[in-house]
Design an enzyme around this catalytic site. Structure first.
Site, PDB file in Angstrom:
ATOM      1  CG  HIS A  23       9.406 -25.327  11.250  1.00 43.00           C
ATOM      2  ND1 HIS A  23       9.500 -25.379  12.628  1.00 43.00           N
ATOM      3  CD2 HIS A  23      10.585 -25.813  10.785  1.00 43.00           C
ATOM      4  CE1 HIS A  23      10.682 -25.881  12.971  1.00 43.00           C
ATOM      5  NE2 HIS A  23      11.357 -26.140  11.867  1.00 43.00           N
ATOM      6  CB  THR A  36       1.979  -2.781  11.170  1.00 38.90           C
ATOM      7  OG1 THR A  36       0.765  -3.220  10.544  1.00 38.90           O
ATOM      8  CG2 THR A  36       1.767  -1.431  11.856  1.00 38.90           C
ATOM      9  CG  HIS A  87       7.725 -29.086   9.645  1.00 39.16           C
ATOM     10  ND1 HIS A  87       7.448 -28.584  10.898  1.00 39.16           N
ATOM     11  CD2 HIS A  87       9.031 -29.454   9.659  1.00 39.16           C
ATOM     12  CE1 HIS A  87       8.547 -28.626  11.632  1.00 39.16           C
ATOM     13  NE2 HIS A  87       9.523 -29.161  10.910  1.00 39.16           N
ATOM     14  CB  CYS A  98       0.796  -2.500   4.835  1.00 35.32           C
ATOM     15  SG  CYS A  98       0.578  -3.638   6.217  1.00 35.32           S
ATOM     16  CG  ASP A 119      -0.344   0.166   2.537  1.00 32.51           C
ATOM     17  OD1 ASP A 119       0.907   0.263   2.619  1.00 32.51           O
ATOM     18  OD2 ASP A 119      -1.074   0.235   3.543  1.00 32.51           O
ATOM     19  CG  HIS A 120      -0.697   4.781   1.547  1.00 32.74           C
ATOM     20  ND1 HIS A 120      -1.741   3.873   1.657  1.00 32.74           N
ATOM     21  CD2 HIS A 120      -0.646   5.438   2.723  1.00 32.74           C
ATOM     22  CE1 HIS A 120      -2.303   4.004   2.837  1.00 32.74           C
ATOM     23  NE2 HIS A 120      -1.662   4.940   3.508  1.00 32.74           N
TER      24      HIS A 120
HETATM   25  C1  RB5 Z   1      -1.813   2.735   6.593  1.00 34.99           C
HETATM   26  O1  RB5 Z   1      -1.824   3.931   7.301  1.00 34.99           O
HETATM   27  C2  RB5 Z   1      -1.655   1.570   7.553  1.00 34.99           C
HETATM   28  O2  RB5 Z   1      -2.787   1.411   8.324  1.00 34.99           O
HETATM   29  C3  RB5 Z   1      -1.356   0.293   6.786  1.00 34.99           C
HETATM   30  O3  RB5 Z   1      -0.235   0.479   5.988  1.00 34.99           O
HETATM   31  C4  RB5 Z   1      -1.030  -0.941   7.603  1.00 34.99           C
HETATM   32  O4  RB5 Z   1      -0.072  -0.675   8.572  1.00 34.99           O
HETATM   33  C5  RB5 Z   1      -2.177  -1.695   8.122  1.00 34.99           C
HETATM   34  O5  RB5 Z   1      -2.008  -2.773   8.715  1.00 34.99           O
END
Ligand code: RB5
Length: 147
Positions: free
Chosen positions: A100, A69, A135, A67, A11-12
């Site tokens: 695994h 996180t 596994h 993304c 994503d961005h």
């Molecule tokens: C975008 O702001 C953020 O929410 C997304 O990139 C991600 O971390 C979601 O899990």
């Protein structure tokens, strides 16, 4: 012949790290298909995860989803039967996810990882083989769990 051996999408929030990882993959001789996003404009990670995962299942190429996180990508990807997406924050997790858990998608958090660590995680993921045996039994169980 389609020489692509790896798929990547973000994503961005993951865009800059995606570009960095693409350069690294080029350096180590891996051919990657970039499914976007291609700008820093806000976009929705579940849709990027869905697109990449469908292509992973069609092509049998592993995928990388990035993304902020890594969590939203991992949660979205793991809704799709046949996808085993692993959110990894170190090389050990990446190796174990392959050896695994037979992970076919690696999820990374751009707001969590430095670029060198992210590159090391990608390398660990790409260079570790599934160990099979006990596994595989667990993978089979995972694939047939009832909702
Ligand atoms: C975008 O702001 C953020 O929410 C997304 O990139 C991600 O971390 C979601 O899990």
């Amino acid at each position: 012949m389609n020489a692509t051996n790896l798929l990547i999408a973000s994503d961005h929030a993951g865009f800059d790290l995606k570009e960095n990882i693409k350069s690294y993959l080029d350096q180590i001789g891996r051919t990657v298909e970039d499914l976007g996003t291609h700008t820093l404009d806000s976009c929705d990670y579940p849709l990027k995860a869905q697109e990449l995962c469908h292509k992973v299942l069609q092509t049998d190429c592993p995928g990388i989803l990035i993304c902020g996180t890594g969590q939203g990508m991992a949660m979205s990807a793991n809704r799709i039967p046949g996808i085993r997406a692993a959110l990894c924050v170190n090389e050990f997790m990446a190796r174990a996810a392959r050896a695994h858990n037979k992970a076919n998608v690696l999820c990374l958090g751009s707001r969590v990882l430095g670029t060198e660590l992210a590159r090391s995680i990608v390398l660990a993921f790409l260079t570790t083989d599934f160990e099979g045996q006990r596994h595989q039994r667990r993978i089979d169980q995972m694939e047939t769990l009832k909702p």
